[in-house]
Design an enzyme around this catalytic site. Sequence first.
Site, PDB file in Angstrom:
ATOM      1  N   ARG A 311      89.025   1.446  49.534  1.00 55.08           N
ATOM      2  CA  ARG A 311      90.198   1.409  50.424  1.00 55.08           C
ATOM      3  C   ARG A 311      91.471   1.777  49.654  1.00 55.08           C
ATOM      4  NH1 ARG A 311      91.728  -0.856  55.740  1.00 55.08           N
ATOM      5  NH2 ARG A 311      89.553  -1.270  56.171  1.00 55.08           N
ATOM      6  N   GLU A 713      97.275  -7.438  58.132  1.00 56.91           N
ATOM      7  CA  GLU A 713      97.495  -6.912  56.785  1.00 56.91           C
ATOM      8  C   GLU A 713      98.680  -5.953  56.645  1.00 56.91           C
ATOM      9  OE1 GLU A 713      93.163  -6.539  54.788  1.00 56.91           O
ATOM     10  OE2 GLU A 713      93.319  -5.724  56.802  1.00 56.91           O
TER      11      GLU A 713
END
Length: 758
Positions: A311, A713
Amino acid sequence: MSVSKALPHDSATLHVTGAARYIDDIPTPPGTLHLAFGLSDAARGVIASADLSAVRAAPGVVAVLTAADLDRPTDCSPAAHDEPLLATGEVHYHGQPIFLVIATSHRAARAAARLGEIVIDPRPAILSIDDALAAGSHFEGGPLTWVRGDVEAALAEAAHVIEGEIEIGGQEHFYLEGQAALALPGEAGEMQVHSSTQHPTEVQHKVAEALGVHMSAVRVETRRMGGGFGGKESQGNWLAVACAVAAQKTGRPCKMRYDRDDDMTITGKRHDLRIRYRAGVNAGGRLLGVDFTHHVRAGWSADLTAPVADRAMLHADNAYFIPALRIESHRLRTNTASATAFRGFGGPQGMLGIERVIDHVAHHLGLDPLAVRRKNFYTKTKVQETHYGQPVKGFVLPDMVKVLVDSSNYEERRAAIAAWNAENDVLKRGIALTPVKFGISFTLTHLNQAGALVHVYQDGSVHLNHGGTEMGQGLNQKVAQVAASAFGIGMGRVQITATDTHKVPNTSATAASSGSDLNGMAVKAACDEIRGRMARYLSATHGLKPRQIAFKGGKVHVGGLRLSFTEAAKACYEGRVSLSATGFYKTPEISWDRSTGTGHPFYYFALGAAVTEVVIDTLSGEYRLLRTDILHDVGESLNPAIDMGQIEGGFVQGAGWLTTEELVWDDEGRLRTHAPSTYKIPTASDMPEVFNIALWGEPNSLPTIYRSKAVGEPPLMLGISALMALSDAVAACGTDYPALDAPATPERVLMAARRVRR
């Protein structure tokens, strides 16, 4: 409808009165035993001998277990099967559990655990990124590389090439409620586990594996956590497995919780990275090619490093179109606690890399960094692809930045700051606007699914259960609002209970910002099924068509007749209509091949931007955040009050990661910042004096739950603006680029200011 209303958190009153029940508050049965680990005091070595006689003789001790006392290999890892519950002959980090004490009280267990006489034959420990590179200590056999375009050709053609590196520190989760678990043995090998976990199904799987039973014999329940931030995605496995194994062996309930020092010593942190970069730009500052090298310190085991590092690579572009991009990612094995999931899951580190490049380019060219950022944004009018091949659709960030620039008076303030810095030698101010483009979905495709169970009772009340877990983020409240809206009833009629693997099986972790997206849709599917049954029955009994039945305002409109929801539910019950349903949802349009770094791993992108202004004292390195303005995209908000809270908290946690939160290991591999006295999380006094937050407010272009967007997030990465503002302030001290590492502690700010002045 109940959605889109700014309602308080469902447990708000319980939180502030202290009545909210956590694992440590659950009344335990008589005879409950308490557990503690005996820990390694070496970072790496072979266990030469273990004298546990004093431990066994200590007051209150019922039993002491080592790996040799376990009936089968007992693993706590998320996937790689490389994390034994107790060390099996070797130790791999300072703080690794070696033996397990089972005693009559928490205090007795902790006191006894310190009496073990463990002799460890030391081996050379690999502690740092440099150590790991020198030793060739990699996971996955070496680095993973993704390439789009010809980077070397782009750099050769560039008018300017800049090079540099940034050290990015890790971060302690510092959830208010520490890790905890309680196991209650049942009959015929059954085990009920109360766990403070973001992933009940993983706990169920690991406990079943440790006990040698099927998953159906293990029931895991999680009512709420006092914070998680990713630190309870895999780290809670150890306590749950230990409690279950001890409960099976003793036949008595077993409970375990870490004290704060043990918690910080044993558990993993956010991955720290070193990012090296070479970037080529044209004379106006447009990126032509970037070459990144990510050095990721993973710790002693695989844990979740592969998807975290992936990621970081996926977010190496942030909001910018980079025609040629190469990313080489080294996942390095070290003798430190295994790094793990943390809010953003690698995305913040990858994003910070490209923001550093933009900042460096702007300084090199003598331009406002915002001008360089705008010049390199993905375009709104022409759909461009990311370096992994996903089209960037609905990219409204240029419009958002324009609104934020105007609302924050960015241009005027930047000019005023330049004038201030020209007149002041000691205090220097800085300002920065940084964007966020964060992909929403699990990159492991099969995790993008959720289930729910909904009951409507004959009195018109609704009970629902879903696979997500509540850790203070307001997931349960949002999902309850979805259910209330589906039935057209008030929130007082909806009851949410603990997440329970015996009600909703095969759940995914509450992570990747997907809690509301996945579980909200699953609950809506179940509610729609029940509402459809009710509509069909009521229409048939009144000679109408189902479309003539409406659920709104607490009433069920049956043609010209208005029934209360209670009356409608009772009528359907008496008509033998099933008022219980399961719901299921899987995220559409996603695919991913990590080996080639290509695909469509995200359903959509969440967007945001922040402007932060700071002032630094160049004589001490101390600084203050003076003002922050945020504009964030949450789509059509399910609950604006909860979303605002997530944005505030996310920014502060992100700014803390990049400014005050410093993890320090000594030369022996001991974590020295293992308590609030030595590890500084942001407090109220660290908040910006002026803190303005606004929601973008446009519905998601994709059919998510009521057109909302994830908010868990993405706001954390708004904190990057604080680091870039500090860099801007330090740059005002001279002509050299500050090259400010993170966290930018006062010491680092002071040293950077001195470097720039020299």
